[in-house]
Write a protein that holds these residues in place. Sequence first.
Motif, PDB file in Angstrom:
ATOM      1  N   TRP A 205      40.106  50.523  21.688  1.00 46.33           N
ATOM      2  CA  TRP A 205      39.288  48.432  21.817  1.00 46.33           C
ATOM      3  C   TRP A 205      40.275  48.217  23.042  1.00 46.33           C
ATOM      4  O   TRP A 205      39.830  47.795  23.972  1.00 46.33           O
ATOM      5  CB  TRP A 205      39.291  48.082  20.719  1.00 46.33           C
ATOM      6  N   ALA A 206      41.848  48.220  22.097  1.00 46.24           N
ATOM      7  CA  ALA A 206      42.766  47.090  22.961  1.00 46.24           C
ATOM      8  C   ALA A 206      42.851  47.544  23.962  1.00 46.24           C
ATOM      9  O   ALA A 206      43.213  47.024  25.563  1.00 46.24           O
ATOM     10  CB  ALA A 206      43.850  46.786  21.967  1.00 46.24           C
ATOM     11  N   ALA A 207      42.941  48.649  24.571  1.00 49.09           N
ATOM     12  CA  ALA A 207      42.955  49.316  25.645  1.00 49.09           C
ATOM     13  C   ALA A 207      41.997  49.075  26.712  1.00 49.09           C
ATOM     14  O   ALA A 207      41.819  48.815  27.869  1.00 49.09           O
ATOM     15  CB  ALA A 207      43.558  50.943  25.177  1.00 49.09           C
ATOM     16  N   HIS A 208      40.703  49.649  25.863  1.00 48.88           N
ATOM     17  CA  HIS A 208      39.807  49.476  26.747  1.00 48.88           C
ATOM     18  C   HIS A 208      39.627  47.566  27.592  1.00 48.88           C
ATOM     19  O   HIS A 208      39.146  48.150  28.227  1.00 48.88           O
ATOM     20  CB  HIS A 208      38.422  49.451  26.407  1.00 48.88           C
ATOM     21  N   ARG A 209      39.934  47.055  26.290  1.00 49.72           N
ATOM     22  CA  ARG A 209      39.484  45.506  27.175  1.00 49.72           C
ATOM     23  C   ARG A 209      40.705  44.923  28.339  1.00 49.72           C
ATOM     24  O   ARG A 209      40.924  44.653  29.211  1.00 49.72           O
ATOM     25  CB  ARG A 209      40.172  44.687  25.680  1.00 49.72           C
ATOM     26  N   ALA A 210      41.843  45.788  28.104  1.00 51.16           N
ATOM     27  CA  ALA A 210      43.386  45.435  28.988  1.00 51.16           C
ATOM     28  C   ALA A 210      42.658  46.717  30.424  1.00 51.16           C
ATOM     29  O   ALA A 210      42.532  45.599  31.423  1.00 51.16           O
ATOM     30  CB  ALA A 210      44.518  46.539  28.665  1.00 51.16           C
ATOM     31  N   VAL A 211      42.007  47.728  30.125  1.00 48.59           N
ATOM     32  CA  VAL A 211      41.422  48.196  31.283  1.00 48.59           C
ATOM     33  C   VAL A 211      40.393  46.840  32.306  1.00 48.59           C
ATOM     34  O   VAL A 211      40.181  47.304  33.203  1.00 48.59           O
ATOM     35  CB  VAL A 211      41.143  49.627  31.233  1.00 48.59           C
ATOM     36  N   ALA A 212      39.478  46.916  31.653  1.00 49.35           N
ATOM     37  CA  ALA A 212      38.310  45.954  32.042  1.00 49.35           C
ATOM     38  C   ALA A 212      38.929  44.526  32.231  1.00 49.35           C
ATOM     39  O   ALA A 212      38.936  44.675  33.433  1.00 49.35           O
ATOM     40  CB  ALA A 212      37.252  45.752  30.655  1.00 49.35           C
ATOM     41  N   ALA A 213      40.082  44.121  31.722  1.00 52.18           N
ATOM     42  CA  ALA A 213      40.332  42.861  32.341  1.00 52.18           C
ATOM     43  C   ALA A 213      41.265  43.220  33.388  1.00 52.18           C
ATOM     44  O   ALA A 213      40.979  42.749  34.141  1.00 52.18           O
ATOM     45  CB  ALA A 213      41.509  42.582  30.872  1.00 52.18           C
ATOM     46  N   ALA A 214      41.917  44.598  33.603  1.00 57.48           N
ATOM     47  CA  ALA A 214      42.602  43.921  34.475  1.00 57.48           C
ATOM     48  C   ALA A 214      41.890  44.809  36.157  1.00 57.48           C
ATOM     49  O   ALA A 214      41.770  43.963  36.697  1.00 57.48           O
ATOM     50  CB  ALA A 214      43.127  45.594  34.508  1.00 57.48           C
ATOM     51  N   ASN A 215      40.310  45.557  35.840  1.00 50.06           N
ATOM     52  CA  ASN A 215      39.192  45.911  36.663  1.00 50.06           C
ATOM     53  C   ASN A 215      38.652  44.326  37.030  1.00 50.06           C
ATOM     54  O   ASN A 215      38.075  44.035  38.530  1.00 50.06           O
ATOM     55  CB  ASN A 215      38.723  46.264  36.274  1.00 50.06           C
ATOM     56  N   GLN A 216      38.921  43.340  36.080  1.00 49.24           N
ATOM     57  CA  GLN A 216      37.756  42.341  36.669  1.00 49.24           C
ATOM     58  C   GLN A 216      38.853  41.418  37.217  1.00 49.24           C
ATOM     59  O   GLN A 216      38.089  40.395  38.507  1.00 49.24           O
ATOM     60  CB  GLN A 216      37.358  41.136  34.750  1.00 49.24           C
ATOM     61  N   GLU A 217      39.746  41.385  36.644  1.00 50.76           N
ATOM     62  CA  GLU A 217      41.391  39.840  37.621  1.00 50.76           C
ATOM     63  C   GLU A 217      41.128  40.713  38.955  1.00 50.76           C
ATOM     64  O   GLU A 217      41.215  40.087  40.167  1.00 50.76           O
ATOM     65  CB  GLU A 217      42.251  40.288  37.029  1.00 50.76           C
ATOM     66  N   LEU A 218      40.934  42.530  39.192  1.00 52.27           N
ATOM     67  CA  LEU A 218      41.237  42.384  40.548  1.00 52.27           C
ATOM     68  C   LEU A 218      40.099  42.551  41.256  1.00 52.27           C
ATOM     69  O   LEU A 218      40.109  42.389  42.588  1.00 52.27           O
ATOM     70  CB  LEU A 218      41.738  44.464  40.084  1.00 52.27           C
ATOM     71  N   THR A 219      38.938  42.928  40.799  1.00 59.56           N
ATOM     72  CA  THR A 219      38.240  42.799  41.346  1.00 59.56           C
ATOM     73  C   THR A 219      37.849  40.860  42.488  1.00 59.56           C
ATOM     74  O   THR A 219      37.157  40.357  42.456  1.00 59.56           O
ATOM     75  CB  THR A 219      36.305  43.094  40.606  1.00 59.56           C
ATOM     76  N   GLU A 220      37.845  39.930  40.828  1.00 55.87           N
ATOM     77  CA  GLU A 220      37.756  38.718  41.698  1.00 55.87           C
ATOM     78  C   GLU A 220      39.186  38.607  42.104  1.00 55.87           C
ATOM     79  O   GLU A 220      38.917  38.329  43.196  1.00 55.87           O
ATOM     80  CB  GLU A 220      38.306  37.412  39.886  1.00 55.87           C
ATOM     81  N   HIS A 221      40.026  39.325  42.242  1.00 61.15           N
ATOM     82  CA  HIS A 221      41.232  38.672  43.393  1.00 61.15           C
ATOM     83  C   HIS A 221      40.325  38.965  44.937  1.00 61.15           C
ATOM     84  O   HIS A 221      40.651  38.462  45.531  1.00 61.15           O
ATOM     85  CB  HIS A 221      42.204  39.518  43.265  1.00 61.15           C
ATOM     86  N   ARG A 222      40.121  40.332  44.415  1.00 62.12           N
ATOM     87  CA  ARG A 222      39.327  40.587  45.594  1.00 62.12           C
ATOM     88  C   ARG A 222      38.469  39.761  46.757  1.00 62.12           C
ATOM     89  O   ARG A 222      38.225  39.444  47.914  1.00 62.12           O
ATOM     90  CB  ARG A 222      38.988  42.332  45.813  1.00 62.12           C
ATOM     91  N   ARG A 223      37.467  39.364  45.937  1.00 58.81           N
ATOM     92  CA  ARG A 223      36.242  38.806  45.703  1.00 58.81           C
ATOM     93  C   ARG A 223      36.711  37.144  46.464  1.00 58.81           C
ATOM     94  O   ARG A 223      36.004  36.409  47.312  1.00 58.81           O
ATOM     95  CB  ARG A 223      35.852  38.202  44.594  1.00 58.81           C
ATOM     96  N   MET A 224      37.723  36.982  45.325  1.00 56.88           N
ATOM     97  CA  MET A 224      38.244  35.240  46.010  1.00 56.88           C
ATOM     98  C   MET A 224      39.091  35.779  47.333  1.00 56.88           C
ATOM     99  O   MET A 224      38.728  34.417  48.105  1.00 56.88           O
ATOM    100  CB  MET A 224      39.826  35.223  45.163  1.00 56.88           C
ATOM    101  N   LEU A 225      39.595  36.693  47.731  1.00 58.52           N
ATOM    102  CA  LEU A 225      40.208  36.778  49.789  1.00 58.52           C
ATOM    103  C   LEU A 225      38.826  37.054  50.515  1.00 58.52           C
ATOM    104  O   LEU A 225      39.058  35.882  51.228  1.00 58.52           O
ATOM    105  CB  LEU A 225      41.115  37.537  49.091  1.00 58.52           C
ATOM    106  N   GLN A 226      38.203  37.309  49.785  1.00 54.48           N
ATOM    107  CA  GLN A 226      37.024  37.258  50.646  1.00 54.48           C
ATOM    108  C   GLN A 226      36.024  36.298  50.755  1.00 54.48           C
ATOM    109  O   GLN A 226      35.858  35.821  51.966  1.00 54.48           O
ATOM    110  CB  GLN A 226      36.052  38.865  51.040  1.00 54.48           C
ATOM    111  N   THR A 227      35.924  36.080  49.485  1.00 52.50           N
ATOM    112  CA  THR A 227      35.393  34.135  49.785  1.00 52.50           C
ATOM    113  C   THR A 227      36.462  33.352  50.761  1.00 52.50           C
ATOM    114  O   THR A 227      35.381  32.504  51.410  1.00 52.50           O
ATOM    115  CB  THR A 227      35.104  33.701  48.286  1.00 52.50           C
ATOM    116  N   LEU A 228      36.927  33.685  50.262  1.00 53.65           N
ATOM    117  CA  LEU A 228      38.120  32.317  50.468  1.00 53.65           C
ATOM    118  C   LEU A 228      37.967  32.765  52.551  1.00 53.65           C
ATOM    119  O   LEU A 228      38.017  31.838  53.792  1.00 53.65           O
ATOM    120  CB  LEU A 228      39.418  32.287  50.922  1.00 53.65           C
ATOM    121  N   LEU A 229      38.633  33.995  52.587  1.00 56.10           N
ATOM    122  CA  LEU A 229      38.058  34.801  54.319  1.00 56.10           C
ATOM    123  C   LEU A 229      37.379  33.404  55.285  1.00 56.10           C
ATOM    124  O   LEU A 229      36.964  33.110  55.967  1.00 56.10           O
ATOM    125  CB  LEU A 229      38.465  35.630  54.528  1.00 56.10           C
ATOM    126  N   ARG A 230      35.998  34.182  53.866  1.00 53.21           N
ATOM    127  CA  ARG A 230      34.515  33.938  54.783  1.00 53.21           C
ATOM    128  C   ARG A 230      33.978  31.989  54.891  1.00 53.21           C
ATOM    129  O   ARG A 230      33.873  31.634  55.472  1.00 53.21           O
ATOM    130  CB  ARG A 230      33.631  34.357  53.994  1.00 53.21           C
TER     131      ARG A 230
END
Length: 518
Positions: A205-230
């Motif tokens: 459960w902890a591993a799945h949460r860590a992976v999900a959190a990492a993917n979410q952070e990565l997605t948010e960073h990408r979205r943040m950069l693209q949103t900032l650029l636009r």
Amino acid sequence: MHCGLDWFEPCSPPPAPSLGFGGEFRQAAAEKTYRTDRLGESLRLLRLVFRYAALANLLFLFNDWRFFGQPHFPVALSARGVLILASLAGLILLPKIHSFAGMQKLGVGWSLPAIAASTALVSPHTDVALFITYMLPIVFYLALPLSFAWTLSVGAGCSLATLAAYMAPVPWSGTSYGLILAMATSNTVLALVLARANRLQRLEWAAHRAVAAANQELTEHRRMLQTLLRAVPAPLLITTRKGDRLIQANDAAKSYFGPDAQGDTFNIRKYSDSAGSRKIHLTPPQEGQITEAEARLRLADGRFRDVLLVTTQTMANGLEAVLTIVVDITRRKELEVHLRELATTDPLTGLANRTLFCGKATDEIRRAKRHGRPLAVIMLDIDYFKHLNDTHGHDTGDAALKAFADLSRTMVRAQDVVARIGGEEFALLLPETDRPGALGLADRLRLAVAGLRLGNGDATMTISLGVSDIRPGETTVDAALHRADQALYRAKAAGRNQVMDDAGPTCPAPLARNAANA
């Protein structure tokens, strides 16, 4: 998973979970979160236990009718009934459970009558009863979704109760020790299996949460950069570290710089003038640093714009890159100039005010001292200005002040300073001018003002002037202004419309006397 506020800062891995002997999280908050996340699955498992228990005991109830008339039949019938009713009650109450604590209470509450009924079922001391005695604890250890402590309690309680009920009808024998040892061994193994299962489930459960959190952070960073650029209103550019290739530009940059920002050969330095190019960093900032530099750019349409370049190093598409935000500060620069003008300029006449006059005078005194050059000052004011205001109105008074300001600008040199230092008082600073030169200018001003016509031409005005110069050892203009002011007052006392220096009268002309009498 923890990431810094900087969206280019890498995320740090979450701390390793700390688990106790029973495989549960030592941190109460983590264990509570785990139980909450798994509540749906736990409720489903408990529902299956209740259904199986009700169905199995119902089938056994029909099977037990073949023992009708035997002494144990009423006991078995009652025990089966208790198990069925307890299981049905659990199924009825289960939909009302919305927390782990409530589910655990229901599970423990079902276990008590189930254990009691089971003790009655194993009392005949048959081989089937022995099988049930050793198999039934497995249900409590591995099927009931309770905490480790409660699972251990009900599992061990079931083992003790059923073994005691099984052994009670017969005398103590040599095999009794073996049965007790076997039950103890079984419970120990089941407890270890339960602890290991708890541990593996929580680690997964902890591993799945860590992976999900990492993917979410990565997605948010990408979205943040693209949103900032636009979305950021300022032009934003991502270039290679050397600045020779454009990686990405936002819409604001494309609009600001035009078609050039569409290609990968864009270079911001080609827009800067010779002075501005020196302000643009030829070497990009070091990692983690943010640099700022002001520059003046000439855009494709020929407009000059003042900008603030904010740059930082980043990674883009696996390459070392530099992110540059172009903040247009042209309006701010214009506002700064306007504020400086407000602080140093008289708003009515547009002439310098006292602050600017004194500052210029200090600079000119130092220059005159350094080069051994003369420096003169003139003090003047408009004669009978209050009478002019009272007779012709304040609009005419304002017109008189503006008329003198306009006239004086046409009669002085570029390096001379004309300032309004009071209501109708003015001062002139005359670099590279000795006393005779200052007296000549003062008289020309006096004559020119006397020829002015105000309003509809029915109003005139005259001025009185005092002249002085900077003397050796003086570092400020105050003493010279005081002497010129004293000369001005002597000119007024002598009849106005006159020029006097700090040694006496210079222009007691008939024109002056006639204008004063008028």
